[in-house]
Design a protein around this motif. Structure first.
Motif, PDB file in Angstrom:
ATOM      1  N   LEU A  33       0.830  -1.207   0.000  1.00  0.00           N
ATOM      2  CA  LEU A  33       0.000   0.000   0.000  1.00  0.00           C
ATOM      3  C   LEU A  33       0.865   1.259   0.000  1.00  0.00           C
ATOM      4  CD1 LEU A  33      -2.759  -1.170   2.509  1.00  0.00           C
ATOM      5  CD2 LEU A  33      -2.976  -0.910   0.027  1.00  0.00           C
ATOM      6  N   LEU A  34       2.018   1.191   0.684  1.00  0.00           N
ATOM      7  CA  LEU A  34       2.943   2.316   0.686  1.00  0.00           C
ATOM      8  C   LEU A  34       3.451   2.589  -0.733  1.00  0.00           C
ATOM      9  CD1 LEU A  34       4.709   4.472   2.042  1.00  0.00           C
ATOM     10  CD2 LEU A  34       6.360   2.657   2.573  1.00  0.00           C
ATOM     11  N   ASP A  36       1.964   1.947  -3.543  1.00  0.00           N
ATOM     12  CA  ASP A  36       0.850   2.542  -4.301  1.00  0.00           C
ATOM     13  C   ASP A  36       0.658   4.009  -3.932  1.00  0.00           C
ATOM     14  OD1 ASP A  36       0.372   0.120  -5.571  1.00  0.00           O
ATOM     15  OD2 ASP A  36      -1.257  -0.450  -4.212  1.00  0.00           O
ATOM     16  N   ALA A  37       0.687   4.297  -2.632  1.00  0.00           N
ATOM     17  CA  ALA A  37       0.471   5.675  -2.171  1.00  0.00           C
ATOM     18  C   ALA A  37       1.596   6.592  -2.654  1.00  0.00           C
ATOM     19  CB  ALA A  37       0.360   5.705  -0.648  1.00  0.00           C
ATOM     20  N   GLN A  40       1.147   7.598  -6.151  1.00  0.00           N
ATOM     21  CA  GLN A  40       0.068   8.577  -6.308  1.00  0.00           C
ATOM     22  C   GLN A  40       0.485   9.967  -5.827  1.00  0.00           C
ATOM     23  OE1 GLN A  40      -3.312   6.958  -4.236  1.00  0.00           O
ATOM     24  NE2 GLN A  40      -3.497   5.212  -5.615  1.00  0.00           N
ATOM     25  N   GLN A  41       1.365  10.006  -4.803  1.00  0.00           N
ATOM     26  CA  GLN A  41       1.703  11.291  -4.183  1.00  0.00           C
ATOM     27  C   GLN A  41       2.839  12.034  -4.874  1.00  0.00           C
ATOM     28  OE1 GLN A  41       2.221  10.691   0.048  1.00  0.00           O
ATOM     29  NE2 GLN A  41       0.152   9.923   0.276  1.00  0.00           N
ATOM     30  N   ALA A 167       2.381   9.498   2.693  1.00  0.00           N
ATOM     31  CA  ALA A 167       2.156   8.048   2.582  1.00  0.00           C
ATOM     32  C   ALA A 167       2.789   7.288   3.733  1.00  0.00           C
ATOM     33  CB  ALA A 167       2.702   7.528   1.245  1.00  0.00           C
ATOM     34  N   GLN A 170       0.806   6.753   6.888  1.00  0.00           N
ATOM     35  CA  GLN A 170      -0.368   5.894   6.762  1.00  0.00           C
ATOM     36  C   GLN A 170      -0.062   4.442   7.094  1.00  0.00           C
ATOM     37  OE1 GLN A 170      -1.511   6.746   2.727  1.00  0.00           O
ATOM     38  NE2 GLN A 170      -2.006   8.879   3.181  1.00  0.00           N
TER      39      GLN A 170
END
Length: 171
Positions: A33-34, A36-37, A40-41, A167, A170
């Protein structure tokens, strides 16, 4: 590293396989997930994969960070890195780190920070970031938050806390 291992830039077509490998090795979805984030960031990340016989067996990502008191210094954070459990201790991680640091150097990155194993990263030249008066935003042992200057003396007059992309908060 095995003769049949190839390190290359990550492509969007690799993302699902990178995520599957990352979830398997870490036994949690957090690092996947990191990745992916981070994608995106920022577009200013560096990601490489290690491939054997067409299969992704390793991955490394570098994302931009800032130093609170020296925003003009171009810095990246090495995280996360993953190598297939059955292929660890075969030089794949080292090949990813070396290729990633070389890519950072080519992109004129001044320094790289890593929160990682104190016995692993020094072989690449990382030393405790505290030697440069640089601190981690999280409470961690001094020896596991390390920095490598890619531009000589880039950190000479720098100090302060490293600011990671959102990210990281999170996970």
């Amino acid at each position: 590293m095995g003769y049949d291992t190839h390190v290359r830039p990550e492509t969007a077509a690799d993302w699902a396989n990178v995520a599957a490998l990352t979830r398997t090795v870490f036994n949690t979805p957090d690092e996947a997930l990191l990745n992916d984030a981070l994608r995106q960031q920022t577009q200013d990340y560096i990601a490489l994969v290690a491939e054997q016989h067409g299969n992704i067996v390793g991955h490394i990502m570098f994302s931009p960070v800032q130093l609170e008191n020296a925003k003009q210094i171009k810095m990246m954070a090495l995280a996360p890195m993953v190598v297939s459990k059955v292929l660890q201790q075969h030089g794949i991680g080292s090949a990813l780190v070396r290729a990633g640091l070389e890519t950072c150097f080519q992109h004129k990155v001044d320094a790289v920070v890593v929160l990682g194993h104190a016995s692993y990263y020094p072989k690449f030249g990382f030393i405790p970031a505290s030697n440069f008066a640089i601190s981690c935003p999280w409470q961690v042992p001094d020896e596991v938050f390390m920095l490598l200057e890619l531009t000589p003396d880039a950190m000479k007059n720098a100090s302060g806390k490293v600011q990671y992309l959102p990210a990281f908060a999170q996970i």
